[in-house]
Design a protein around this motif. Structure first.
Motif, short mmCIF file in Angstrom:
data_model
loop_
_atom_site.label_atom_id
_atom_site.label_comp_id
_atom_site.label_asym_id
_atom_site.label_seq_id
_atom_site.Cartn_x
_atom_site.Cartn_y
_atom_site.Cartn_z
N VAL A 150 5.09 -7.86 4.34
CA VAL A 150 4.78 -6.52 3.84
C VAL A 150 6.00 -5.64 4.07
O VAL A 150 6.51 -5.57 5.19
CB VAL A 150 3.55 -5.93 4.57
N SER A 151 6.45 -4.99 3.02
CA SER A 151 7.62 -4.12 3.13
C SER A 151 7.18 -2.66 3.27
O SER A 151 6.01 -2.32 3.07
CB SER A 151 8.53 -4.29 1.92
N ILE A 190 3.81 2.15 1.60
CA ILE A 190 3.76 3.47 0.94
C ILE A 190 2.85 3.40 -0.29
O ILE A 190 2.06 4.33 -0.55
CB ILE A 190 5.18 3.95 0.56
N LYS A 191 2.93 2.31 -1.06
CA LYS A 191 2.05 2.15 -2.23
C LYS A 191 0.58 2.13 -1.83
O LYS A 191 -0.26 2.73 -2.49
CB LYS A 191 2.41 0.86 -2.98
N GLN A 192 0.27 1.43 -0.72
CA GLN A 192 -1.11 1.38 -0.24
C GLN A 192 -1.58 2.76 0.21
O GLN A 192 -2.71 3.15 -0.06
CB GLN A 192 -1.24 0.38 0.92
N LEU A 193 -0.70 3.49 0.90
CA LEU A 193 -1.06 4.85 1.31
C LEU A 193 -1.29 5.75 0.10
O LEU A 193 -2.17 6.60 0.10
CB LEU A 193 0.04 5.44 2.21
#
Length: 95
Positions: A3-4, A9-12
């Motif tokens: 996980v990068s 950030i995309k998940q948030l």
């Protein structure tokens, strides 16, 4: 799979669609910077339900190059260790 930072950030962004991506990135960077500062000051960082980050000093020593057998001096260095919480341990090991 790893996980990068951009994946996080995309998940948030999916969880908090009303916040701007740049604001989420700024908050995430502040969080990481505070963790770095605390560890540099030899403080432990405890994230409840997740685990503890702490600094450990490895003593200086005389070691050996396994290829040549030559003695090598290894200076003192600091390592970051992580101990997961029981909660995280159970979640990872449940099937």
């Amino acid at each position: 799979m790893s996980v990068s930072k951009s994946d996080l950030i995309k998940q948030l962004k999916l969880i908090y669609p009303n916040l701007l991506k740049k604001d989420l990135l700024k908050v995430f960077n502040i969080f990481l910077d505070e963790v770095k500062i605390a560890l540099k000051n030899n403080e432990r960082v405890e994230l409840r339900g997740w685990g503890i980050f702490y600094q450990k000093t490895q003593k200086e020593r005389n070691s050996r190059n396994p290829k040549t057998g030559e003695r090598v001096y290894t200076p003192e260095k600091k390592n970051i260790n992580f101990k997961m919480s029981k909660e995280l341990f159970k979640k990872i090991n449940e099937e």
